[in-house]
Design an enzyme around this catalytic site. Sequence first.
Site, PDB file in Angstrom:
ATOM      1  N   ASN A  18      -2.474 -19.629  -9.045  1.00 28.02           N
ATOM      2  CA  ASN A  18      -1.734 -20.197 -10.929  1.00 28.02           C
ATOM      3  C   ASN A  18      -0.125 -20.116 -11.444  1.00 28.02           C
ATOM      4  O   ASN A  18       0.247 -19.403 -10.136  1.00 28.02           O
ATOM      5  CB  ASN A  18      -3.122 -19.555 -11.800  1.00 28.02           C
ATOM      6  CG  ASN A  18      -2.662 -21.282 -13.220  1.00 28.02           C
ATOM      7  OD1 ASN A  18      -1.701 -21.521 -13.251  1.00 28.02           O
ATOM      8  ND2 ASN A  18      -3.697 -21.803 -13.572  1.00 28.02           N
ATOM      9  N   HIS A  46       6.743   4.602  -8.464  1.00 28.14           N
ATOM     10  CA  HIS A  46       8.413   5.991  -9.029  1.00 28.14           C
ATOM     11  C   HIS A  46       7.480   7.375  -9.817  1.00 28.14           C
ATOM     12  O   HIS A  46       6.304   7.286  -9.936  1.00 28.14           O
ATOM     13  CB  HIS A  46       8.496   5.335 -10.068  1.00 28.14           C
ATOM     14  CG  HIS A  46       9.345   3.821 -10.231  1.00 28.14           C
ATOM     15  ND1 HIS A  46      10.514   4.020  -8.891  1.00 28.14           N
ATOM     16  CD2 HIS A  46       8.827   2.072  -9.809  1.00 28.14           C
ATOM     17  CE1 HIS A  46      10.488   2.377  -8.490  1.00 28.14           C
ATOM     18  NE2 HIS A  46       9.790   1.296  -9.214  1.00 28.14           N
ATOM     19  N   GLY A  50      -6.466 -14.509 -15.130  1.00 23.67           N
ATOM     20  CA  GLY A  50      -4.957 -14.470 -16.304  1.00 23.67           C
ATOM     21  C   GLY A  50      -4.350 -13.364 -16.721  1.00 23.67           C
ATOM     22  O   GLY A  50      -5.558 -12.158 -17.399  1.00 23.67           O
ATOM     23  N   ALA A 101      -9.983 -11.309 -17.638  1.00 27.24           N
ATOM     24  CA  ALA A 101      -8.247 -11.163 -18.289  1.00 27.24           C
ATOM     25  C   ALA A 101      -8.055 -10.870 -19.059  1.00 27.24           C
ATOM     26  O   ALA A 101      -8.691  -9.767 -19.422  1.00 27.24           O
ATOM     27  CB  ALA A 101      -8.621 -12.647 -19.285  1.00 27.24           C
ATOM     28  N   ARG A 139     -20.597  -4.792 -14.639  1.00 29.94           N
ATOM     29  CA  ARG A 139     -22.182  -5.099 -14.129  1.00 29.94           C
ATOM     30  C   ARG A 139     -22.111  -5.736 -13.168  1.00 29.94           C
ATOM     31  O   ARG A 139     -20.619  -6.278 -11.973  1.00 29.94           O
ATOM     32  CB  ARG A 139     -23.016  -5.602 -14.335  1.00 29.94           C
ATOM     33  CG  ARG A 139     -22.973  -7.394 -15.096  1.00 29.94           C
ATOM     34  CD  ARG A 139     -23.786  -8.092 -16.128  1.00 29.94           C
ATOM     35  NE  ARG A 139     -22.538  -9.264 -16.127  1.00 29.94           N
ATOM     36  CZ  ARG A 139     -23.027 -10.520 -16.169  1.00 29.94           C
ATOM     37  NH1 ARG A 139     -23.879 -10.609 -14.861  1.00 29.94           N
ATOM     38  NH2 ARG A 139     -22.722 -11.684 -15.780  1.00 29.94           N
TER      39      ARG A 139
END
Length: 198
Positions: A82, A112, A148, A166, A189
């Site tokens: 997306n 880093h 997302g 998310a 789970r």
Amino acid sequence: MSEKQKMLAGEIYDPSDDELFALRRKAHKLCTDYNALYEDDERRADILKELVPSLGEGGYLQGPVFFDYGVFTQFGKNFYANFNFTVLDVCPVTIGDNVFVGPNVSILTPKHPLMWQERNMYKNGRGVVTDREYGAPITIGDNCWIAGNVTILAGAKIGNGCVIGAGSVVAGTIPDGCLAYGNPCRVVRQITDKDKLK
């Protein structure tokens, strides 16, 4: 050993190296070109072939996309990303078949130094200002859903058939067939037949 070989092996490397700079500049230009086109513009397919030559059959990147190199990321078939998909592929990124990625997902292989004395910019032997970087590969198995705003960090391994909730930050290993979420991302789970839509 070239700086590119060091980079891909996860060793300290100089990102100001001419070969690496040219590869990054090419990828960044291709990302900009891709992102500037409408979704139905046929030129997008040609750009993707050059940017991510190992995009499997049926792969689709909504855009905008951002790759450091692109050529060090391997996708299986039927991949979908997306909006705002970011991949910093200083080490290899391997993504399996049928992986779906929600908006604002970042896959970040670079690392880093923790000590500022080693992390700050310096002049290398050619007199070019640079920094010290290294990284670790990332692997995502087949049939995964990455929701997302997920960030996947250097060295992470996500098994087959996983769902990552998310906003998660994945820094370790997620075994096959798990629902996992959180910061840090933890297995909640196993995904079972009880999760079928009925």
